[in-house]
Design a protein around this motif. Structure first.
Motif, short mmCIF file in Angstrom:
data_model
loop_
_atom_site.label_atom_id
_atom_site.label_comp_id
_atom_site.label_asym_id
_atom_site.label_seq_id
_atom_site.Cartn_x
_atom_site.Cartn_y
_atom_site.Cartn_z
N VAL A 212 0.87 -1.18 0.00
CA VAL A 212 0.00 0.00 0.00
C VAL A 212 0.90 1.22 0.00
CG1 VAL A 212 -1.75 1.31 1.26
CG2 VAL A 212 -1.83 -1.20 1.25
N PHE A 213 0.73 2.09 -0.99
CA PHE A 213 1.56 3.29 -1.09
C PHE A 213 0.75 4.54 -0.74
CE2 PHE A 213 3.56 0.52 -4.53
CZ PHE A 213 4.61 0.12 -3.73
N ASN B 14 4.18 9.96 5.61
CA ASN B 14 5.42 9.21 5.84
C ASN B 14 5.48 7.91 5.05
OD1 ASN B 14 6.18 11.15 7.79
ND2 ASN B 14 4.77 10.16 9.23
N SER B 15 4.57 7.78 4.09
CA SER B 15 4.49 6.50 3.37
C SER B 15 5.34 6.49 2.11
CB SER B 15 3.04 6.24 2.96
OG SER B 15 2.23 6.13 4.08
N CYS B 16 5.71 5.29 1.71
CA CYS B 16 6.44 5.10 0.46
C CYS B 16 5.51 5.16 -0.74
CB CYS B 16 7.11 3.72 0.46
SG CYS B 16 8.55 3.63 1.51
N GLN B 17 6.12 5.31 -1.88
CA GLN B 17 5.44 5.17 -3.17
C GLN B 17 6.17 4.06 -3.94
OE1 GLN B 17 6.69 7.70 -6.34
NE2 GLN B 17 7.65 9.16 -4.94
N ASN C 277 4.60 0.96 3.96
CA ASN C 277 6.06 0.83 4.03
C ASN C 277 6.53 -0.62 4.15
OD1 ASN C 277 6.30 3.54 3.71
ND2 ASN C 277 6.61 4.00 5.88
N ARG C 278 5.69 -1.52 3.65
CA ARG C 278 6.05 -2.94 3.59
C ARG C 278 5.62 -3.49 2.24
NH1 ARG C 278 2.59 -5.36 8.25
NH2 ARG C 278 3.21 -7.35 7.38
N GLN D 136 10.72 -4.51 4.29
CA GLN D 136 10.50 -3.16 4.82
C GLN D 136 11.11 -2.14 3.88
OE1 GLN D 136 11.55 -2.42 8.95
NE2 GLN D 136 11.57 -4.64 9.26
N ILE D 137 10.34 -1.11 3.58
CA ILE D 137 10.87 -0.05 2.71
C ILE D 137 10.67 1.29 3.42
CG2 ILE D 137 10.53 -1.33 0.58
CD1 ILE D 137 7.97 0.17 0.07
N SER D 138 11.45 2.28 3.02
CA SER D 138 11.25 3.60 3.63
C SER D 138 11.36 4.68 2.56
CB SER D 138 12.24 3.84 4.76
OG SER D 138 13.52 3.41 4.37
N PRO D 139 10.67 5.81 2.77
CA PRO D 139 10.65 6.86 1.75
C PRO D 139 12.07 7.37 1.49
CG PRO D 139 9.04 7.32 3.47
CD PRO D 139 9.88 6.18 3.95
N SER D 140 12.40 7.56 0.23
CA SER D 140 13.76 7.98 -0.11
C SER D 140 13.74 9.24 -0.96
CB SER D 140 14.47 6.87 -0.88
OG SER D 140 13.90 6.74 -2.16
#
Lengths: 361, 79
Positions: free
Chosen positions: A155-156, A161-164, A215-216, A231-235
């Motif tokens: 889910v983006f 604070n969420s990833c895309q 973020n997953r 796990q991913i994080s916004p960059s």
């Protein structure tokens, strides 16, 4: 008693959850292998407004996984067939049919009215376009995709604070980076599972139930039944790669492209064809539909490197395949062997010539 | 055994390489791992992928701790 009785009595969901679903509006991009289970379960759960976006038509090879459709639907527009099916099933959902592919021109208008977007499409250009549009619109996006026996769900854009999608892969792969784009095989159950996970995430986002895949990215392998929870994080890289506004989005060419290869559409190809021109189908021999054309040469991509001599006499060569990716690779290969020949790839392949031939969805 | 790491391959990387997994001596960081993989599996150069260490996506060159599980993750587009 109403049709939602069993979820109304479910702890943590209840009448509040149901009310949230009923007041929600969702756009589902792609009514194919992923779209079928997504739509089945969103409709069954009572999402109030559902928009179905798909410009494709139902073909026979869709039926092993696109379980909404049957033999009676062959040749029908998918978005229309979906809505016909559900209107006879439930009377309490407001449907919108968009029998068109999403594009840089229509994305804003199509996606704006909804609380949540679900991407069940089948190609990179659409996935990047939908992502970028959702980032600009600040809309949550439920993402799911498959490759043979594997699938992924996330889910983006859930909140600030969420990833895309671009946090996972900042740039779209070029045509050269997709080794095999001929239609890959798939067992219908896999998109069934991944589409159901997507429907679940959508219902969780809309009714604020449980923990969503923010973020997953959840991977599932149907051969080993293993999952992998990434796990991913916004960059910064992702933000820099995505268009900053609608003007920049519209300026992006989302088509898969190989550098240095000229593409043209079918009209241009027919107009320019003449003496010394060869029209070459690089699809494998069993691929359908055939192109009926007297001046056609068939050299499947798998044997093209061994049959270069067949092209020796041509002055200009127009390559085509199913969707316009392999033909770019063919053109690239020929350019390196015969730099003097004019080589072109026909944009969109046979699918662009006859829209109801597309079956990869 | 602590000096070994496991590399898991996903999607078309696993398909191209003909394996799901590889155990090798820890090269220490992601750059050296990529160098090693590119040398031994030239097919990898044609594929776009992301890399994760212990189920966390790496957005820049990263240290690979002892006993780590590294994942090579190409994008999926099908639907």
């Amino acid at each position: 008693m109403n049709r939602f009785e069993r979820q109304l009595i479910l702890p943590g969901f209840g009448t509040e959850g149901q009310e949230k679903l009923r007041n929600s509006s969702v756009a589902v991009i792609g009514a194919g292998g992923l779209g079928s289970p997504i739509l089945l379960y969103l409709a069954a759960a009572g999402v109030g407004k559902i928009t179905v976006v798909d410009g494709d038509e139902v073909s026979l090879s869709n039926l092993n996984r696109q379980v909404i459709f049957g033999e009676m639907d062959l040749g029908k527009k998918k978005a229309e067939a979906v809505v016909d099916y559900f209107r006879s099933k439930y009377s309490d959902i407001e449907w919108t049919v968009i029998s068109d592919f999403i594009s840089t021109e229509n994305a804003k208008e199509i996606l704006s009215p909804h609380h949540l977007i679900i991407d069940g499409s089948d190609n990179f250009p659409t996935r990047y376009l939908v992502n970028d549009a959702c980032v600009l619109l600040k809309k949550p996006l439920v993402f799911g995709a498959i490759y043979q026996h594997e699938g992924q769900v996330s889910v983006f854009n859930l909140n600030r604070n969420s990833c895309q999608y671009r946090d996972l892969f900042p740039d779209m792969p070029s045509a050269a980076e997709i080794p095999n784009c001929s239609e890959t095989g798939v067992l219908g159950v896999l998109p069934g599972i991944i589409g159901n996970l997507m429907a679940l995430e959508a219902i969780k986002v809309l009714s604020r139930l449980g923990e969503v895949l923010d973020n997953r990215v959840l991977y599932f392998n149907s051969l080993t039944s293993e999952t992998y929870d990434l796990q991913i994080s916004p960059s910064f890289k992702a933000r820099a790669a995505a268009p900053a506004d609608w003007d920049s989005l519209q300026a992006i060419n989302y088509e898969l492209a190989c550098e240095g290869i000229e593409t043209l559409d079918w009209d241009d190809a027919f107009r320019r064809a003449g003496h010394g021109t060869m029209l070459v189908d690089v699809r494998e021999l069993e691929e359908e539909p055939p192109l009926v054309c007297s001046a056609l040469t068939k050299i499947p991509m798998s044997v093209l490197p061994q049959q270069l001599e067949k092209l020796e006499d041509a002055e200009s060569i127009f390559f085509f395949c199913q969707t316009g990716i392999r033909s770019q690779k063919a053109a690239l290969l020929i350019k390196s062997h015969f730099p003097d020949k004019a080589t072109y790839s026909i944009k969109g392949g046979i699918s662009a010539l006859k829209t109801n031939s597309r079956s990869n969805g | 055994m602590d000096e070994l790491i496991t590399v898991r391959f996903f999607g078309m990387v696993a398909e191209k390489l003909g394996k799901q997994e590889l155990v090798l001596e820890n090269p220490g960081n992601s750059d050296r791992l990529l160098e090693h993989l590119n040398e031994n599996y030239p097919d990898l150069k044609e594929i776009k992928f992301s890399l994760a260490v212990n189920k966390k996506l790496c957005t820049e060159p990263s240290i690979i701790p002892i006993g780590a599980e590294v994942a090579i993750l190409p994008p999926f587009s099908g639907g």
